[in-house]
Design an enzyme around this catalytic site. Sequence first.
Site, PDB file in Angstrom:
ATOM      1  N   ASP A   1       0.848  -1.187   0.000  1.00 26.27           N
ATOM      2  CA  ASP A   1       0.000   0.000   0.000  1.00 26.27           C
ATOM      3  C   ASP A   1       0.887   1.241   0.000  1.00 26.27           C
ATOM      4  O   ASP A   1       1.368   1.658   1.053  1.00 26.27           O
ATOM      5  CB  ASP A   1      -0.841  -0.106   1.289  1.00 26.27           C
ATOM      6  CG  ASP A   1      -1.639   1.125   1.610  1.00 26.27           C
ATOM      7  OD1 ASP A   1      -2.226   1.703   0.696  1.00 26.27           O
ATOM      8  OD2 ASP A   1      -1.676   1.501   2.801  1.00 26.27           O
TER       9      ASP A   1
ATOM     10  N   GLY B   1      -4.709   4.468  -9.066  1.00 24.43           N
ATOM     11  CA  GLY B   1      -5.222   5.729  -8.555  1.00 24.43           C
ATOM     12  C   GLY B   1      -4.129   6.562  -7.916  1.00 24.43           C
ATOM     13  O   GLY B   1      -3.634   6.214  -6.845  1.00 24.43           O
TER      14      GLY B   1
ATOM     15  N   CYS C   1      -7.418  13.476  -0.862  1.00 28.56           N
ATOM     16  CA  CYS C   1      -6.051  13.547  -1.384  1.00 28.56           C
ATOM     17  C   CYS C   1      -5.670  14.951  -1.791  1.00 28.56           C
ATOM     18  O   CYS C   1      -6.471  15.669  -2.394  1.00 28.56           O
ATOM     19  CB  CYS C   1      -5.913  12.696  -2.636  1.00 28.56           C
ATOM     20  SG  CYS C   1      -6.199  10.976  -2.365  1.00 28.56           S
TER      21      CYS C   1
ATOM     22  N   GLY D   1     -11.742   8.278  -5.658  1.00 28.72           N
ATOM     23  CA  GLY D   1     -12.384   9.220  -6.570  1.00 28.72           C
ATOM     24  C   GLY D   1     -13.835   8.910  -6.893  1.00 28.72           C
ATOM     25  O   GLY D   1     -14.477   9.698  -7.591  1.00 28.72           O
TER      26      GLY D   1
ATOM     27  N   GLY E   1      -7.210  11.585   5.218  1.00 31.25           N
ATOM     28  CA  GLY E   1      -6.221  10.931   4.373  1.00 31.25           C
ATOM     29  C   GLY E   1      -5.155  10.279   5.224  1.00 31.25           C
ATOM     30  O   GLY E   1      -4.838  10.772   6.311  1.00 31.25           O
ATOM     31  N   MET E   2      -4.593   9.180   4.723  1.00 34.72           N
ATOM     32  CA  MET E   2      -3.507   8.535   5.456  1.00 34.72           C
ATOM     33  C   MET E   2      -2.240   9.369   5.352  1.00 34.72           C
ATOM     34  O   MET E   2      -1.282   9.157   6.092  1.00 34.72           O
ATOM     35  CB  MET E   2      -3.277   7.124   4.917  1.00 34.72           C
ATOM     36  CG  MET E   2      -4.464   6.206   5.157  1.00 34.72           C
ATOM     37  SD  MET E   2      -4.816   5.983   6.903  1.00 34.72           S
ATOM     38  CE  MET E   2      -3.797   4.554   7.239  1.00 34.72           C
TER      39      MET E   2
ATOM     40  N   ARG F   1       6.272   5.308   8.318  1.00 37.38           N
ATOM     41  CA  ARG F   1       5.970   5.261   6.895  1.00 37.38           C
ATOM     42  C   ARG F   1       6.568   6.468   6.168  1.00 37.38           C
ATOM     43  O   ARG F   1       7.046   6.379   5.070  1.00 37.38           O
ATOM     44  CB  ARG F   1       4.451   5.258   6.695  1.00 37.38           C
ATOM     45  CG  ARG F   1       4.047   5.241   5.253  1.00 37.38           C
ATOM     46  CD  ARG F   1       2.530   5.282   5.110  1.00 37.38           C
ATOM     47  NE  ARG F   1       2.177   5.418   3.711  1.00 37.38           N
ATOM     48  CZ  ARG F   1       0.952   5.565   3.281  1.00 37.38           C
ATOM     49  NH1 ARG F   1      -0.056   5.590   4.113  1.00 37.38           N
ATOM     50  NH2 ARG F   1       0.700   5.688   2.001  1.00 37.38           N
TER      51      ARG F   1
ATOM     52  N   HIS G   1     -27.270  16.515 -13.471  1.00 33.32           N
ATOM     53  CA  HIS G   1     -27.718  16.581 -12.077  1.00 33.32           C
ATOM     54  C   HIS G   1     -29.112  17.208 -12.015  1.00 33.32           C
ATOM     55  O   HIS G   1     -29.530  17.861 -12.970  1.00 33.32           O
ATOM     56  CB  HIS G   1     -26.725  17.413 -11.266  1.00 33.32           C
ATOM     57  CG  HIS G   1     -25.462  16.647 -10.981  1.00 33.32           C
ATOM     58  ND1 HIS G   1     -25.368  15.775  -9.925  1.00 33.32           N
ATOM     59  CD2 HIS G   1     -24.294  16.597 -11.639  1.00 33.32           C
ATOM     60  CE1 HIS G   1     -24.161  15.226  -9.940  1.00 33.32           C
ATOM     61  NE2 HIS G   1     -23.495  15.702 -10.975  1.00 33.32           N
TER      62      HIS G   1
HETATM   63  P1  XMP Z   1     -11.951   7.998  -1.829  1.00 38.55           P
HETATM   64  O1  XMP Z   1     -12.138   8.999  -2.935  1.00 38.55           O
HETATM   65  O2  XMP Z   1     -12.773   6.759  -2.044  1.00 38.55           O
HETATM   66  O3  XMP Z   1     -10.405   7.563  -1.925  1.00 38.55           O
HETATM   67  O4  XMP Z   1     -12.173   8.600  -0.497  1.00 38.55           O
HETATM   68  C1  XMP Z   1      -9.825   6.630  -1.057  1.00 38.55           C
HETATM   69  C2  XMP Z   1      -8.369   6.381  -1.476  1.00 38.55           C
HETATM   70  O5  XMP Z   1      -7.575   7.555  -1.331  1.00 38.55           O
HETATM   71  C3  XMP Z   1      -6.198   7.199  -1.178  1.00 38.55           C
HETATM   72  N1  XMP Z   1      -5.642   7.947  -0.036  1.00 38.55           N
HETATM   73  C4  XMP Z   1      -4.853   9.043  -0.148  1.00 38.55           C
HETATM   74  N2  XMP Z   1      -4.340   9.669  -1.237  1.00 38.55           N
HETATM   75  N3  XMP Z   1      -3.335  11.283   0.167  1.00 38.55           N
HETATM   76  C5  XMP Z   1      -3.567  10.785  -1.071  1.00 38.55           C
HETATM   77  O6  XMP Z   1      -3.084  11.367  -2.061  1.00 38.55           O
HETATM   78  C6  XMP Z   1      -3.808  10.709   1.311  1.00 38.55           C
HETATM   79  O7  XMP Z   1      -3.598  11.210   2.416  1.00 38.55           O
HETATM   80  C7  XMP Z   1      -4.594   9.521   1.142  1.00 38.55           C
HETATM   81  N4  XMP Z   1      -5.218   8.683   2.028  1.00 38.55           N
HETATM   82  C8  XMP Z   1      -5.835   7.744   1.268  1.00 38.55           C
HETATM   83  C9  XMP Z   1      -6.164   5.707  -0.940  1.00 38.55           C
HETATM   84  O8  XMP Z   1      -5.729   5.103  -2.141  1.00 38.55           O
HETATM   85  C10 XMP Z   1      -7.628   5.387  -0.625  1.00 38.55           C
HETATM   86  O9  XMP Z   1      -7.965   4.042  -0.903  1.00 38.55           O
END
Ligand code: XMP
Length: 485
Positions: free
Chosen positions: A243, A293, A300, A335, A382-383, A398, A466
């Site tokens: 990941d 992605g 993100c 997305g 976000g992570m 990480r 929409h």
């Molecule tokens: P959605 O749009 O479904 O996306 O909320 C979830 C995915 O976003 C990624 N992810 C991140 N990408 N910065 C990023 O650029 C972050 O802090 C981050 N956290 C998660 C990850 O692939 C997740 O499954």
Amino acid sequence: MRRGMTFDDVLLIPRRSAVLPNQVDVRTQLTSHIYLKIPIISAAMDTVTEAKMAIAMAVEGGVGVIHRYLNPEQQAEEVRKVKRFESGVIKDPFTLSADEPVWKALQLMRDKGISGVPIVSAEGRLEGLLTRRDLQFQTELDVAIAKVMTPREKLITAPANVDLEEAKKILYQHRIEKLPLVDKNFKLQGLITIKDIRRASEHPNACKDKRGRLVVGAAIGTALDLKREELLLEAEVDFLVVDTAHGHSEPVLEKIRILKKEFPKVDIIAGNVATSDGATDLVDVGADGVKVGIGPGAICTTRVVAGIGVPQLTAILDCAEALHDSGIPIIADGGMRTSGDIVKALAAGASSVMLGSLLASTEEAPGELYTLRGETYKTYRGMGSVTAMKEARDKERRYFWDEVKEPIAEGIEGRVKYRGKLDGVLHQLIGGLEHGMGYLGAPDLKSLREQSEFIEITAASVIESHPHDIQITREAPNYHFEDGI
Ligand code: XMP
């Protein structure tokens, strides 16, 4: 220079159809060897997937990936919780000994979410059973469990190889909720509960391994010591997900090579990539699934901070084309805001989709639930956000972390509106997918991939798509105010 497209830039053109939405088959392949009943995976994020979400996802026919901002032992424990769940038989139940105090049992029940504990001797022989019923009127919490438990002489037990139908009969006949399984020396071999038996029959769609246990994945990083991986495999995780924010990088390729050599039987998903070269390089070193992605996620900021990314629909199309002959499935990650986006991702060539924000809103997500001015929310972050990284730094390094300067975040922290239980949300998402397949005459996801045709649309068409020229007075369960903005 090429033009990149994402979900809102296109629509799928309807086709003559003999397929009704309720007849379609949405089963799919997650990796080379793992199949799902619905093409949805919950994201490996600390506000999306821990055991509770992974269990609920697998019960509904999808799967969850336990995030890696936990130390290796904790992450393995989350995996174990999933594998223990709903097999009908709990092979390795939590136990206590008769001389331990009652409060310890209460603590265990609360921490593990269980309602009964078999009491065993040091040799593992069953001595009694302690259930919530035994504890109902117990106010003195320091007394020994022996004084409160239902002793062995009064217990109904069954041999370890009892089948589920027979076990059900015993439970009903004696009006009991738990049936300990023992060998001829009365050593505890397992536990069957009425709750698990009922659940098993309510969810015929559950995604299970060969032994009838729920399927679960776990996220890992690029560290080469393999301690985390060993613990996860000991907990019998079904697949691993390398990941990372940049899957097309030497450390990721090296990690896959090593994993494939050390653990050749375990399926490895790797990512994230957004180009055909990225996808093929991952497959060349042995990936069994490729996650696509870079920067499309709701939280993100990679594209803003680093200027990097590929609009998600183009990324899926490119990777799917590159991997077409290899047969390795693609997971579209991030997305997707609506069920329509999921249909588009699958039509573009993904075999499944990974969702963060759409699932962070559910009860099963670990994010905090709170109310603000009459609305209920859950946190979603976000992570790569500052807070997630700060909390993770002691567990796994990480990101490079400088104690003095702020880290370079690639994500933000926020909230999503609370949407209730996961099964309701999945029902809407899968329902939308089924309707889409009906319009396209696609009886299954393979036909959806092969037959679909996209049309590029303009900004005016997005407005037309929409609800418009009306003040919305009531949200639909699958259309929220923010979807239109
Ligand atoms: P959605 O749009 O479904 O996306 O909320 C979830 C995915 O976003 C990624 N992810 C991140 N990408 N910065 C990023 O650029 C972050 O802090 C981050 N956290 C998660 C990850 O692939 C997740 O499954």
